[in-house]
Design an enzyme around this catalytic site. Sequence first.
Site, PDB file in Angstrom:
ATOM      1  N   HIS A  30       0.835  -1.205   0.000  1.00  0.00           N
ATOM      2  CA  HIS A  30       0.000   0.000   0.000  1.00  0.00           C
ATOM      3  C   HIS A  30       0.874   1.261   0.000  1.00  0.00           C
ATOM      4  O   HIS A  30       0.692   2.161  -0.838  1.00  0.00           O
ATOM      5  CB  HIS A  30      -0.897  -0.044   1.245  1.00  0.00           C
ATOM      6  CG  HIS A  30      -1.819   1.119   1.397  1.00  0.00           C
ATOM      7  ND1 HIS A  30      -3.154   1.060   1.064  1.00  0.00           N
ATOM      8  CD2 HIS A  30      -1.614   2.378   1.855  1.00  0.00           C
ATOM      9  CE1 HIS A  30      -3.724   2.229   1.303  1.00  0.00           C
ATOM     10  NE2 HIS A  30      -2.808   3.051   1.795  1.00  0.00           N
ATOM     11  N   GLU A  31       1.827   1.323   0.902  1.00  0.00           N
ATOM     12  CA  GLU A  31       2.679   2.518   0.989  1.00  0.00           C
ATOM     13  C   GLU A  31       3.569   2.655  -0.239  1.00  0.00           C
ATOM     14  O   GLU A  31       3.874   3.768  -0.668  1.00  0.00           O
ATOM     15  CB  GLU A  31       3.502   2.515   2.279  1.00  0.00           C
ATOM     16  CG  GLU A  31       2.679   2.497   3.577  1.00  0.00           C
ATOM     17  CD  GLU A  31       1.593   3.567   3.637  1.00  0.00           C
ATOM     18  OE1 GLU A  31       1.740   4.622   2.991  1.00  0.00           O
ATOM     19  OE2 GLU A  31       0.556   3.327   4.316  1.00  0.00           O
ATOM     20  N   HIS A  54       1.608   4.576  -2.726  1.00  0.00           N
ATOM     21  CA  HIS A  54       1.699   6.028  -2.496  1.00  0.00           C
ATOM     22  C   HIS A  54       3.047   6.572  -2.980  1.00  0.00           C
ATOM     23  O   HIS A  54       3.121   7.593  -3.666  1.00  0.00           O
ATOM     24  CB  HIS A  54       1.556   6.338  -1.002  1.00  0.00           C
ATOM     25  CG  HIS A  54       0.152   6.299  -0.488  1.00  0.00           C
ATOM     26  ND1 HIS A  54      -0.851   7.095  -1.001  1.00  0.00           N
ATOM     27  CD2 HIS A  54      -0.429   5.568   0.509  1.00  0.00           C
ATOM     28  CE1 HIS A  54      -1.993   6.862  -0.333  1.00  0.00           C
ATOM     29  NE2 HIS A  54      -1.766   5.930   0.581  1.00  0.00           N
TER      30      HIS A  54
END
Lengths: 493, 493
Positions: free
Chosen positions: A258-259, A262
């Site tokens: 997920h990160e 980003h």
Amino acid sequence: MSADVAFAELMDYQRQTEALAQVMGRLSWDQETVMPRGAAEQRAEEMAALEGVLHARRTDPRIAEWLELAEPEDEEDEAQLRLIRRSHERATKVPGRLAQEIARVTSAAQGIWAEARAADDVAMFLPTLTEVIRLKREEAAALAVGRDRYDALVDDYEPSATAASISAIFDRMRPRLVALREAVLGAEYQPKPLSGHFGLEAQVRMARDLAATFGYDWTRGRMDMAVHPFSSGSGSDVRITMRVVEADPFNCFYSTIHEVGHAAYELGIDPDYALTPIGAGVSMGVHESQSRIYENQLGRSRAFTGWLFGRMSERFGDFGIADAEAFYATANRVQSGYIRTEADEVHYNLHIMMRFDLERGLIRGTLEPEDLEEAWNARFLEDFGVAVDRPSHGMLQDVHWSVGLFGYFPTYALGNVYAGCLMKAIREAVPDLDEQLARGDTSGATGWLRENLQRHGGLYRPHETVTRACGFEPSEEPLLDYLEAKFRGIYRL
Amino acid sequence: MSADVAFAELMDYQRQTEALAQVMGRLSWDQETVMPRGAAEQRAEEMAALEGVLHARRTDPRIAEWLELAEPEDEEDEAQLRLIRRSHERATKVPGRLAQEIARVTSAAQGIWAEARAADDVAMFLPTLTEVIRLKREEAAALAVGRDRYDALVDDYEPSATAASISAIFDRMRPRLVALREAVLGAEYQPKPLSGHFGLEAQVRMARDLAATFGYDWTRGRMDMAVHPFSSGSGSDVRITMRVVEADPFNCFYSTIHEVGHAAYELGIDPDYALTPIGAGVSMGVHESQSRIYENQLGRSRAFTGWLFGRMSERFGDFGIADAEAFYATANRVQSGYIRTEADEVHYNLHIMMRFDLERGLIRGTLEPEDLEEAWNARFLEDFGVAVDRPSHGMLQDVHWSVGLFGYFPTYALGNVYAGCLMKAIREAVPDLDEQLARGDTSGATGWLRENLQRHGGLYRPHETVTRACGFEPSEEPLLDYLEAKFRGIYRL
């Protein structure tokens, strides 16, 4: 002053503001990862001082003069001027004293919230939360100027989104999500939960490998431990954090992916845009579309989990899951849990809808901080059918409100909606996507995202950014279609 | 505006400047410890932007107005006003463009220097060094206003010291140091060098224990790996770094004790002074007196090395040194090495004298950067009797000049001189010092330093700070007496 000179002076001035904003981000990163605990008070003063500088720069009257004179030569210039105007107008509405006070209070609040959460003690956090809400209401009132106060805050994170537009989407999503949840929880087949012990160091190594698998650029980033996984920074310094729960490696692995999503967005932006207004992700919703598509549509796909099952079996031996098919079901297991960040794809948006309603009340003044716990628990029981057993499983679970992020939560759901649209487009553009993912090759999907979305940064408006990438008008339909097909398949319905 | 209001406004303004200066220090720490290597260019812009902010604040015309009106009520106020006036006068002499340019160039130069040193390639570093020197000459000229240019730079690090006053001390020190060096190198007894392999992790654990032994406050600090050991920050966030050489644990252990000395000074200052001008070490010379007395007069004493020998034997087993007496000699072994930071107490000040002469030439323009290598090597041969075998053992060894630190080196020798005086005073004040140190208890000495020197921060002028602590006028005599007694004892002369 000529239009050229005005534009050049403005951009030079703005470049330094952007550089200082990066410094502010670095202070937050430091606070969350490496700062000695005794330094919290001093750090709050440092951040308030820097916020004072940023606020003064953003409200500098010369900006209005430059904006008056400068003429855009192309769409990039136009976007730069639009974003500078937006930031200037926003900043001039908020008194410098208030901006500094918010920076100081929220920097300190974070530590108090963390202690209160660890102690499961709402009373410990309540005075601080009340103060944060008081300040944010004041800020919202200053920003709103006749508009809805909550909308004024949403606009910070998702320009042009409103409570009404978000409500409309949520109203269409809720019945299909609730129906899917009921079907899935009532299904005969139920995937096995993951159990066992997965050592910290092995998890960290695997997480680093996963970051690399999703294309994280280690020369412009790093990965550290933190209480909460987050991504921080723009340009050539975009760091991510992770946490490890030894009984639950999915927590570490999927939050890492997920990160990386980003970070990939920030790192994928055209380097020519660095330290300019368009050199960062265009909105939090679009940002979240990247993190969620990396984590879910790609990372939790049948194809990729097949590859992941192989790698985890090599590293952790037999952990009680029979085969890749069962592992896929385990990685997507639906259950009614307390914690948003651990929620499955079916429940996740229901968590968001609940926070959206509560925080609107807190900002509009129809809900007071001292009534929040009761309101939270009643609503959770209603929406999830479970009574909250302790505050750390309830209103103390998220960091957001302590750091003043009101109006931020709905962007998570918008991100999911956008991710659904983008995945539909990728499926069409990359016909052999599953073959690629099955061998741990994410480059077809991540390359498409970089080329069609990430590289543009803030060049286009959020909605336009997604529309251009997809080739169609975004809606919640593709996400809901994807969720129904996926979970009906897994649960053999 | 009343005197009270002017003082309050000035201090409030200054507090924010001090907070921003702490942020600048944190960026340097980050750059040296955790920054991704691809972020160097962007970081240079960030630091230049922040330097621009600091410079603008320090030159704000309101400061002169406040200074005009404010009246000190006590000696603390007086010191605050004196230091603010000093900083304002200095800053107004240097154009903002130049201050920013120096910040940008030196931030980038550090990485280039590190690469050049690793590659042993002077040519790789020369253009950058030339640029740094050009800028520092310009800055020195702006600051000097009729005075000597080198003195103007020295004044930044050691207020009121001059090349002339430093030369006078060095002229008195050199003959006694050279005579001692000759005697020691010609002695029949020669201590055994340390040999063997000392694992990284065990060294790190021991270094952390040593930091605790010397009273390092972990709640307000942390310890990381870096290419160069340093201490960074003031107030409640004072971090240190270390490095490990597996063949030479003294490198790690003594540089750790050294940095703890620096950190203890900052952490020992009256907390009421935090984020004010007097809330930091008063000069680099006084700072170095703390690091050197921790490292040498205490850490390399017969009593403390006896304790250290015990701890190292427990952790590393037999490492070929027979007993505590032999270990004491080994820890103080005198040899003619290339590297200043590894130099023994007899040679150390000779390294400084050489740099002092070379950097004066570079700033005054009597030595050009392209002639530095030849000048360095000639002077090293003359002073140390050894030909430099490679640039990383010669002019590329120190980071200082790459980051623009000219006029800084002599403060190291001043620090040694002050440490000699302070040790004489501690010996009188703490009669059982050796018994304490022999059981690993440094609190008698470090407590005396905190009470008599550290807590005052910038309250008194540098020379006065040391004089008050010692109770006598500082001179090089106590240092030289100490060195002669110590090394004649060790070498059985």
